[in-house]
Design a protein around this motif. Structure first.
Motif, PDB file in Angstrom:
ATOM      1  N   ASP A  98       1.074  -2.612  -8.481  1.00  0.00           N
ATOM      2  CA  ASP A  98       1.046  -1.324  -7.788  1.00  0.00           C
ATOM      3  C   ASP A  98       1.356  -0.217  -8.796  1.00  0.00           C
ATOM      4  OD1 ASP A  98       3.893  -1.151  -8.052  1.00  0.00           O
ATOM      5  OD2 ASP A  98       4.139  -2.313  -6.213  1.00  0.00           O
ATOM      6  N   SER A 146      -5.348   3.495  -7.654  1.00  0.00           N
ATOM      7  CA  SER A 146      -6.607   3.427  -6.903  1.00  0.00           C
ATOM      8  C   SER A 146      -7.856   3.372  -7.774  1.00  0.00           C
ATOM      9  CB  SER A 146      -6.662   4.592  -5.908  1.00  0.00           C
ATOM     10  OG  SER A 146      -5.611   4.467  -4.964  1.00  0.00           O
ATOM     11  N   SER A 189      -4.679   4.129   5.523  1.00  0.00           N
ATOM     12  CA  SER A 189      -5.190   2.944   6.223  1.00  0.00           C
ATOM     13  C   SER A 189      -4.850   2.990   7.708  1.00  0.00           C
ATOM     14  CB  SER A 189      -4.617   1.669   5.586  1.00  0.00           C
ATOM     15  OG  SER A 189      -5.055   1.546   4.242  1.00  0.00           O
ATOM     16  N   SER A 219     -10.471  -6.585  -1.129  1.00  0.00           N
ATOM     17  CA  SER A 219      -9.906  -6.483   0.223  1.00  0.00           C
ATOM     18  C   SER A 219     -10.210  -7.743   1.029  1.00  0.00           C
ATOM     19  CB  SER A 219     -10.473  -5.256   0.946  1.00  0.00           C
ATOM     20  OG  SER A 219     -10.058  -4.056   0.331  1.00  0.00           O
ATOM     21  N   LEU A 251       0.819  -1.214   0.000  1.00  0.00           N
ATOM     22  CA  LEU A 251       0.000   0.000   0.000  1.00  0.00           C
ATOM     23  C   LEU A 251       0.854   1.267   0.000  1.00  0.00           C
ATOM     24  CD1 LEU A 251      -2.884  -0.952   2.491  1.00  0.00           C
ATOM     25  CD2 LEU A 251      -2.841  -1.151  -0.001  1.00  0.00           C
ATOM     26  N   ARG A 256      -1.901   4.941   0.189  1.00  0.00           N
ATOM     27  CA  ARG A 256      -2.965   4.177   0.838  1.00  0.00           C
ATOM     28  C   ARG A 256      -2.499   3.631   2.189  1.00  0.00           C
ATOM     29  NH1 ARG A 256      -8.161   4.874  -0.885  1.00  0.00           N
ATOM     30  NH2 ARG A 256      -7.920   5.756  -2.962  1.00  0.00           N
ATOM     31  N   PHE A 257      -1.203   3.448   2.344  1.00  0.00           N
ATOM     32  CA  PHE A 257      -0.648   2.919   3.590  1.00  0.00           C
ATOM     33  C   PHE A 257      -0.962   3.860   4.752  1.00  0.00           C
ATOM     34  CE2 PHE A 257       2.769   2.538   6.724  1.00  0.00           C
ATOM     35  CZ  PHE A 257       2.836   1.169   6.927  1.00  0.00           C
ATOM     36  N   ASP A 271      -9.018  -0.723   2.675  1.00  0.00           N
ATOM     37  CA  ASP A 271      -8.518  -0.410   1.328  1.00  0.00           C
ATOM     38  C   ASP A 271      -7.456  -1.406   0.856  1.00  0.00           C
ATOM     39  OD1 ASP A 271     -10.125   1.714   0.730  1.00  0.00           O
ATOM     40  OD2 ASP A 271      -8.666   3.270   1.206  1.00  0.00           O
TER      41      ASP A 271
END
Length: 431
Positions: free
Chosen positions: A279, A100, A53, A123, A29, A49-50, A93
């Motif tokens: 990614d 994304s 989250s 997920s 992420l 996103r890391f 996520d």
């Protein structure tokens, strides 16, 4: 273990959550930008996103612990509830793809025709895979509930428990749209883009309580709650749906589609063991490849790098009285409206983006589905009509904007004119 976050300060991770964080699948992420290509317009929007989250994990914990402090005995909130709510925030996520929402809403529909696929459902698969792959010791009931909470906002999703339904609304609120996911990304995205944020999420967290198994909010905070939806809509208008950002997203989707046969990207979306290898670096993979199979895709990526973008021609806001029966405009519609005296347009020369911006509930007022209470001594919940609060609140809750782009600079005038012809023919007016 604690992590220093630039939005919430120190975030403390519980042992179970840390087992998920310390896997290569979750660390992936870090290589997914939270706002996709928005950084091409807002250079600071490179957060991932890391960190989002982690932020949602922390706010989910803050919310459930606050409820436990003030209503713990009444609601029978225990450590199991806290653990499941926090873990659902951490993993909500987990299933996002490269850049994304662009991957989910742009690429997948193009190459997997008819496939019902969402990052939320992915997920769940990722969670199952990581639990098995890393032998994470998690109670089956906790595992099941976390998965239910991740998809709680999706319509028609059943819940195994008929009690403590308010727990399902903390991370992904399908009842009224107020959840800690929005609290985090609204503040985090605004800060990263440098546009400021006037939504005080702490006030909403501090004043919420549970009545009849539903999260309710103090009536005097009505305008604060409204500001959540208004700020989100502003972010969509100025950042997420920015005309240049959309142009780059459209080019990326075209590039990824061209590369799909060679890289077999679409085959990854069915298997979490392969999917986690996808990614944002896929852009660099295409750009630096010497394969002749990727030439078209590579050329398009280099156009993005050199800012040789699809040219924005014009946009049109659909009249309010036409929204209910609006049918999405296509490139074919534009081509069929062209003036014969102009250079001939082909469907592949034109890109149309139909952009919907609302307050989370389509054309409806989201505050109509929210329950309020008068004060902390009251156990009665009620709805509030917005005209009893302020006459300055909007009378319409959705914008539909049609944007048209030309893939070739020399066709901009022809595309613009064809788009104006379509507006006049359809709505009797033009921009």
């Amino acid at each position: 273990k604690h992590v220093l976050d630039n939005v919430h300060g120190n975030i403390y991770l519980d042992p179970l959550s840390l087992k998920f964080v310390d896997t290569e699948q979750f660390q992936r992420l870090r290589d997914l930008k939270q706002l996709g290509f928005a950084y091409m317009v807002y250079p600071g929007a490179v957060h991932s996103r890391f960190e989002h989250s982690l932020g949602v994990y922390w706010l989910a914990g803050e919310a459930i612990n606050r409820l436990k402090t003030y209503q713990g005995l009444e609601l029978d909130i225990d450590n199991f509830d806290i653990e499941t709510v926090q873990l659902s925030g951490l993993l909500h996520d987990f299933g996002h793809g490269p850049f994304s929402h662009t991957f989910e809403r742009g690429f997948i529909p193009r190459v997997c025709n008819g496939l019902e696929w969402s990052h939320e459902e992915m997920s769940l698969k990722m969670m199952d895979y990581v639990v098995d792959e890393h032998n994470i010791d998690i109670l089956p009931e906790c595992h099941k509930k976390v998965k239910e909470m991740i998809v709680a906002s999706e319509r028609g999703k059943s819940k195994s428990s008929k009690e403590k339904l308010f727990l399902y609304d903390i991370v992904a609120n399908g009842r009224n749209g107020i959840d800690v996911d929005k609290f985090d990304y609204i503040v985090r995205d605004s800060r990263a883009c440098g546009i400021g944020c006037s939504f005080p999420f702490q006030r909403v967290l501090e004043t919420m309580r549970v009545i009849d198994d539903e999260l309710c909010y103090r009536a005097k905070e009505y305008l604060t709650v409204y500001k959540l939806f208004a700020t989100r809509a502003d972010l969509h208008r100025t950042v997420y749906m920015h005309a240049k950002v959309k142009a780059i997203e459209l080019m990326f989707v075209d590039a990824l589609t061209m590369a799909n046969d060679a890289l077999k990207i679409s085959s990854y979306v069915h298997d979490p063991a392969e999917y986690w290898k996808l990614d944002d670096t896929i852009l660099k993979t295409i750009e630096t490849s010497s394969s002749s199979d990727l030439k078209e895709s590579r050329d398009l990526v280099r156009r993005i790098r050199r800012r040789d973008l699809y040219q924005f021609c014009n946009e049109f806001a659909v009249p309010k009285d036409k929204l209910e029966h609006f049918k999405k405009i296509t490139a074919q519609d534009i081509v069929c409206s062209q003036n014969s005296s102009r250079p001939k347009l082909n469907v592949e020369d034109v890109v149309v983006s139909n952009v919907s911006i609302d307050l989370t509930n389509g054309r409806n007022n989201p505050l109509e589905s929210i329950s309020f209470f008068k004060d902390y001594d009251s156990n009665e919940k009620f709805k509030i009509k917005d005209d009893l609060v302020s006459h300055l609140l909007p009378a319409s809750y959705q914008d539909m904007i049609v944007r048209v782009y030309s893939k070739k600079p020399h066709l901009v005038e022809a595309v613009s004119e064809a788009f104006e012809n379509l507006q006049v023919k359809t709505y009797g007016m033009k921009t």
